[in-house]
Enzyme design. Structure first.
Site, PDB file in Angstrom:
ATOM      1  N   SER A 265      17.613  66.096  65.328  1.00  0.00           N
ATOM      2  CA  SER A 265      17.407  66.646  64.090  1.00  0.00           C
ATOM      3  C   SER A 265      15.959  67.457  64.106  1.00  0.00           C
ATOM      4  CB  SER A 265      17.399  65.673  62.712  1.00  0.00           C
ATOM      5  OG  SER A 265      18.739  65.649  62.663  1.00  0.00           O
TER       6      SER A 265
ATOM      7  N   GLU B 270       7.657  80.487  54.291  1.00  0.00           N
ATOM      8  CA  GLU B 270       8.588  81.081  53.504  1.00  0.00           C
ATOM      9  C   GLU B 270       9.641  80.137  52.953  1.00  0.00           C
ATOM     10  OE1 GLU B 270       6.478  83.912  55.967  1.00  0.00           O
ATOM     11  OE2 GLU B 270       7.672  82.250  56.425  1.00  0.00           O
ATOM     12  N   SER B 271       9.677  78.901  53.711  1.00  0.00           N
ATOM     13  CA  SER B 271      10.810  77.968  53.339  1.00  0.00           C
ATOM     14  C   SER B 271      11.258  76.822  54.480  1.00  0.00           C
ATOM     15  CB  SER B 271      12.153  78.774  52.890  1.00  0.00           C
ATOM     16  OG  SER B 271      12.968  77.268  52.077  1.00  0.00           O
TER      17      SER B 271
ATOM     18  N   HIS C  70      20.604  70.347  63.474  1.00  0.00           N
ATOM     19  CA  HIS C  70      21.028  68.955  63.604  1.00  0.00           C
ATOM     20  C   HIS C  70      22.215  69.131  64.576  1.00  0.00           C
ATOM     21  CE1 HIS C  70      18.959  68.077  59.753  1.00  0.00           C
ATOM     22  NE2 HIS C  70      19.657  68.926  59.295  1.00  0.00           N
TER      23      HIS C  70
ATOM     24  N   CYS D  90      12.111  82.662  51.591  1.00  0.00           N
ATOM     25  CA  CYS D  90      11.664  83.235  50.320  1.00  0.00           C
ATOM     26  C   CYS D  90      11.054  84.524  50.574  1.00  0.00           C
ATOM     27  CB  CYS D  90      11.127  82.345  49.485  1.00  0.00           C
ATOM     28  SG  CYS D  90      12.230  80.886  49.104  1.00  0.00           S
TER      29      CYS D  90
END
Length: 122
Positions: free
Chosen positions: A61, A68-69, A74, A89
């Site tokens: 993972s 921005e986010s 995974h 974002c």
């Protein structure tokens, strides 16, 4: 006379999906997956802040925090399968390009892609 006031807008674009028949060796390789995520952030015009990864059995993972986010991968090497989520974002970013870069680097023979507009006007 009062002018028109524009409504502030929060931009939120999410591209996510499942990748099938991926390169098994890449799916197991923590360092390679981190490199892929770092480059995906560049391709998507995002600012990488931090990246963490965990080996879980044979799978990996990877979670990248971008200004921005986030970007996540995974993997399940035993099934040649991975899931990917790219959320941004920033109006200046392109999460679709970042997602497709990851698809190509994992050598997925097929994949699903979903897009969500999570923008909001106030």
């Amino acid at each position: 006379m009062m002018g028109v006031v524009s409504t502030p807008k929060v931009v939120g674009r999410q591209v996510y999906g499942s990748l099938y028949e991926c390169d098994n060796e890449v799916l197991k390789d923590v360092k390679r997956l981190e490199e892929i995520v770092k480059e995906a952030a560049k391709v998507g015009n995002m600012t990488l802040l931090d990246i963490k990864s965990w080996k879980i059995g044979e799978g990996v993972s990877v979670v990248a925090i971008v200004l921005e986010s986030h970007i996540t991968i995974h993997t399940w090497p035993e099934y040649n399968f991975a899931t990917v989520d790219v959320y941004s974002c920033g109006a200046h970013t392109d999460p679709y390009k970042a997602f497709m870069y990851i698809v190509n680097e994992l050598k997925a023979k097929r994949y699903t892609i979903n897009e969500a507009d999570r923008s909001s006007e106030f």
